[in-house]
Write a protein that holds these residues in place. Structure first.
Motif, PDB file in Angstrom:
ATOM      1  N   THR A 135       0.769  -1.182  -0.015  1.00  0.00           N
ATOM      2  CA  THR A 135       0.035   0.027   0.138  1.00  0.00           C
ATOM      3  C   THR A 135       1.026   1.290   0.081  1.00  0.00           C
ATOM      4  O   THR A 135       1.833   1.370   0.951  1.00  0.00           O
ATOM      5  N   VAL A 136       0.558   2.236  -0.744  1.00  0.00           N
ATOM      6  CA  VAL A 136       1.164   3.591  -0.642  1.00  0.00           C
ATOM      7  C   VAL A 136       0.539   4.325   0.517  1.00  0.00           C
ATOM      8  O   VAL A 136      -0.529   4.454   0.526  1.00  0.00           O
ATOM      9  N   ARG A 137       1.483   4.624   1.521  1.00  0.00           N
ATOM     10  CA  ARG A 137       1.136   5.209   2.623  1.00  0.00           C
ATOM     11  C   ARG A 137       1.605   6.861   2.751  1.00  0.00           C
ATOM     12  O   ARG A 137       0.832   7.438   3.503  1.00  0.00           O
ATOM     13  N   LYS A 138       2.618   7.018   1.863  1.00  0.00           N
ATOM     14  CA  LYS A 138       3.052   8.579   2.326  1.00  0.00           C
ATOM     15  C   LYS A 138       3.648   8.966   1.103  1.00  0.00           C
ATOM     16  O   LYS A 138       4.152   8.060  -0.052  1.00  0.00           O
ATOM     17  N   ALA A 139       3.626  10.143   0.795  1.00  0.00           N
ATOM     18  CA  ALA A 139       4.209  10.844  -0.115  1.00  0.00           C
ATOM     19  C   ALA A 139       4.953  12.158   0.463  1.00  0.00           C
ATOM     20  O   ALA A 139       4.169  12.836   1.126  1.00  0.00           O
ATOM     21  N   HIS A 140       6.064  12.613   0.269  1.00  0.00           N
ATOM     22  CA  HIS A 140       6.854  13.652   0.770  1.00  0.00           C
ATOM     23  C   HIS A 140       7.329  14.433  -0.509  1.00  0.00           C
ATOM     24  O   HIS A 140       8.202  13.919  -1.373  1.00  0.00           O
ATOM     25  N   LEU A 141       7.127  15.694  -0.298  1.00  0.00           N
ATOM     26  CA  LEU A 141       7.373  16.647  -1.364  1.00  0.00           C
ATOM     27  C   LEU A 141       8.506  17.470  -0.986  1.00  0.00           C
ATOM     28  O   LEU A 141       8.664  17.843   0.286  1.00  0.00           O
ATOM     29  N   THR A 142       9.601  17.496  -1.828  1.00  0.00           N
ATOM     30  CA  THR A 142      10.645  18.200  -1.356  1.00  0.00           C
ATOM     31  C   THR A 142      10.791  19.431  -2.586  1.00  0.00           C
ATOM     32  O   THR A 142      10.828  19.096  -3.684  1.00  0.00           O
ATOM     33  N   THR A 143      10.740  20.616  -2.048  1.00  0.00           N
ATOM     34  CA  THR A 143      10.621  21.744  -3.187  1.00  0.00           C
ATOM     35  C   THR A 143      11.447  22.990  -2.879  1.00  0.00           C
ATOM     36  O   THR A 143      11.638  23.273  -1.423  1.00  0.00           O
ATOM     37  N   THR A 144      11.998  23.515  -4.029  1.00  0.00           N
ATOM     38  CA  THR A 144      12.645  24.884  -3.641  1.00  0.00           C
ATOM     39  C   THR A 144      12.017  25.890  -4.536  1.00  0.00           C
ATOM     40  O   THR A 144      11.697  25.482  -5.664  1.00  0.00           O
ATOM     41  N   ILE A 145      11.647  26.913  -3.681  1.00  0.00           N
ATOM     42  CA  ILE A 145      11.077  28.030  -4.433  1.00  0.00           C
ATOM     43  C   ILE A 145      11.490  29.223  -4.471  1.00  0.00           C
ATOM     44  O   ILE A 145      12.205  29.697  -3.521  1.00  0.00           O
TER      45      ILE A 145
END
Length: 140
Positions: free
Chosen positions: A93-103
């Motif tokens: 099961t996909v339980r997590k998504a983590h976004l890493t972003t530079t703005i």
């Protein structure tokens, strides 16, 4: 309603089989995937990697729209989405998504952070995922 499509072809059993994925636009055309690309480090792609790319691009576009509407200029966004799949019972099961972003953008830093949080929750792919979504946002 806008409808976009992707397709997959699979031949053989799970471990010995192989497949290809394609998109209607032709951006992906017969890209290889298989057990070795999903659970090992074989060449090709896998569903989680494709979801990560979809999530990162969706978030970035949503954030760009929000920043533009807030009067931010010089917008430059780089994002990665790490999709985590865990063993659950007999399957996964996909339980997590983590976004890493530079703005990057010219405007109030607090507005940039606020808009990033709104984009994280509001982009259509974030809404689609039935997972915990976390984010690390850096302002450049």
């Amino acid at each position: 309603m806008i409808t976009r499509s992707g397709s997959a072809k699979w031949q053989g059993g799970l471990k010995g089989g192989k497949g290809t994925v394609s998109t209607a636009s032709g951006a992906l055309d017969g890209l290889a995937y298989g057990f070795n690309t999903r659970f090992e480090d074989g060449p090709g792609t896998n569903p989680e990697e494709l979801i990560g790319a979809a999530h990162a691009s969706c978030f970035s576009m949503a954030l760009a729209m929000m920043l533009e509407q807030a009067g931010i200029t010089g917008i430059d966004i780089e994002t990665r989405s790490d999709i985590s799949m865990d063993k659950e019972g007999e399957g996964f099961t996909v339980r997590k998504a983590h976004l890493t972003t530079t703005i990057r953008g010219e405007g109030d830093p607090e507005t940039l952070r606020e808009m990033a949080e709104k984009a994280k929750a509001g982009c259509p792919i974030s809404k689609l995922l039935n997972a915990e979504i976390t984010m690390e946002a850096q302002l450049a």
